[in-house]
Enzyme design. Structure first.
Site, PDB file in Angstrom:
ATOM      1  N   ALA A 134      -7.776   0.646  -0.591  1.00  0.00           N
ATOM      2  CA  ALA A 134      -9.166   1.108  -0.628  1.00  0.00           C
ATOM      3  C   ALA A 134      -9.746   1.342   0.758  1.00  0.00           C
ATOM      4  O   ALA A 134     -10.944   1.581   0.901  1.00  0.00           O
ATOM      5  CB  ALA A 134     -10.035   0.122  -1.400  1.00  0.00           C
ATOM      6  N   TYR A 167       8.795  10.330  -4.847  1.00  0.00           N
ATOM      7  CA  TYR A 167       7.428  10.094  -5.317  1.00  0.00           C
ATOM      8  C   TYR A 167       7.340  10.266  -6.833  1.00  0.00           C
ATOM      9  O   TYR A 167       6.730   9.450  -7.529  1.00  0.00           O
ATOM     10  CB  TYR A 167       6.495  11.077  -4.611  1.00  0.00           C
ATOM     11  N   VAL A 176       0.919  -4.720  -0.579  1.00  0.00           N
ATOM     12  CA  VAL A 176       1.039  -4.813  -2.034  1.00  0.00           C
ATOM     13  C   VAL A 176       2.441  -5.185  -2.510  1.00  0.00           C
ATOM     14  O   VAL A 176       2.621  -5.595  -3.663  1.00  0.00           O
ATOM     15  CB  VAL A 176       0.590  -3.503  -2.714  1.00  0.00           C
ATOM     16  N   SER A 184       0.005   9.608 -11.201  1.00  0.00           N
ATOM     17  CA  SER A 184      -0.119  10.965 -10.680  1.00  0.00           C
ATOM     18  C   SER A 184       0.325  11.918 -11.777  1.00  0.00           C
ATOM     19  O   SER A 184       1.068  11.529 -12.687  1.00  0.00           O
ATOM     20  CB  SER A 184       0.788  11.148  -9.456  1.00  0.00           C
TER      21      SER A 184
END
Length: 257
Positions: free
Chosen positions: A10, A153, A61, A139
């Site tokens: 963020a 990805y 993460v 996505s």
């Protein structure tokens, strides 16, 4: 009573806008990012008119210990009502030229990070008895392989969509919902980098790549970060309490299920 949400990645891009939109709607935000300066800057910019005390946290993460620390600390002090796993990376290369190091890094952040953080968040919610909500950023590349130069990805985001369903199925008994959002061509610093990379790979200009993205979107414009943030806000709201396991397309029609 003020609700608290942790948002990863963020410090910039979509994650920053998710934090801004949720704060405007009264949420108390813990801005989590591996970049402390970015996290601190986002937290300082958030709306606090409803008395929220926004915080920031440094978070890799992919680190289970750190994710558990953040989730448990927030749950114990503030309550943990929601978690948004948004952190992500991309490297644009031809499949034949993609080094395994890029593949490993992409999956470490984009997929392992969602698993690690989702597990930490869910454990903390179960411990305090919170019937919370988790949203993962996937996505439209998690729904189709027709995406040039992003094989690693694509693999990571397909994984996020599947993991979201698995999490939703197992966490339903605790009253925890889990969904994902699938953005399209979003105007962010990451997309700017990708346009430059794709232009080099195609032998054209970044402006022509931008036009390709626009042409590929039926609404004929690039997506804004707030378009994603508003859907995340809905998925965290009481209006979405009976929605779980979904991968919500937010892409202007660039890919339709």
């Amino acid at each position: 009573m003020t609700k608290t949400v942790v948002i990863t990645g963020a410090g910039s891009g979509i994650g920053r806008h998710i934090a801004i939109v949720l704060a405007q709607r009264g949420w108390q935000i813990v801005v989590a990012d591996i970049n402390e300066d970015g996290a601190r800057a986002t937290a300082a910019d958030l709306d606090s008119r409803n008395g929220q005390l926004h915080e920031h946290a440094i978070l890799d993460v992919s680190d289970p210990h750190k994710a558990r620390q953040v989730a448990d600390d927030v749950a114990s002090r503030l309550g943990l009502d929601a978690w948004v796993s948004n952190a992500g990376v991309s490297y644009m290369q031809r499949f034949l030229d993609t080094p395994i190091e890029s593949y490993d890094k992409t999956l470490e952040v984009n997929l392992k990070g969602v698993f690690v953080c989702g597990q930490a968040a869910a454990r903390a919610m179960v411990r305090i008895g919170a019937k919370g909500a988790i949203v993962n950023t996937a996505s439209m590349a998690g729904k189709q392989g027709r995406v040039p130069y992003l094989a690693d990805y694509v693999a990571s985001k397909f994984g996020v969509v599947g993991l979201t369903q698995a999490m939703a199925f197992e966490l339903a008994e605790y009253g925890i919902t889990v969904n994902s959002v699938c953005p399209g061509y979003v105007v962010t610093p990451m997309q700017e980098r990708e346009m430059t990379w794709e232009a080099q790979l195609r032998g054209i200009t970044p402006d022509k790549v931008r036009q390709l993205y626009i042409n590929d979107t039926p609404l004929r414009k690039l997506e804004q970060p707030d378009d994603v943030a508003n859907v995340v806000a809905f998925l965290l709201s009481d209006d979405a309490r009976f929605i779980t396991g979904e991968a919500v397309a937010v892409n202007g029609g660039a890919y339709m299920d």
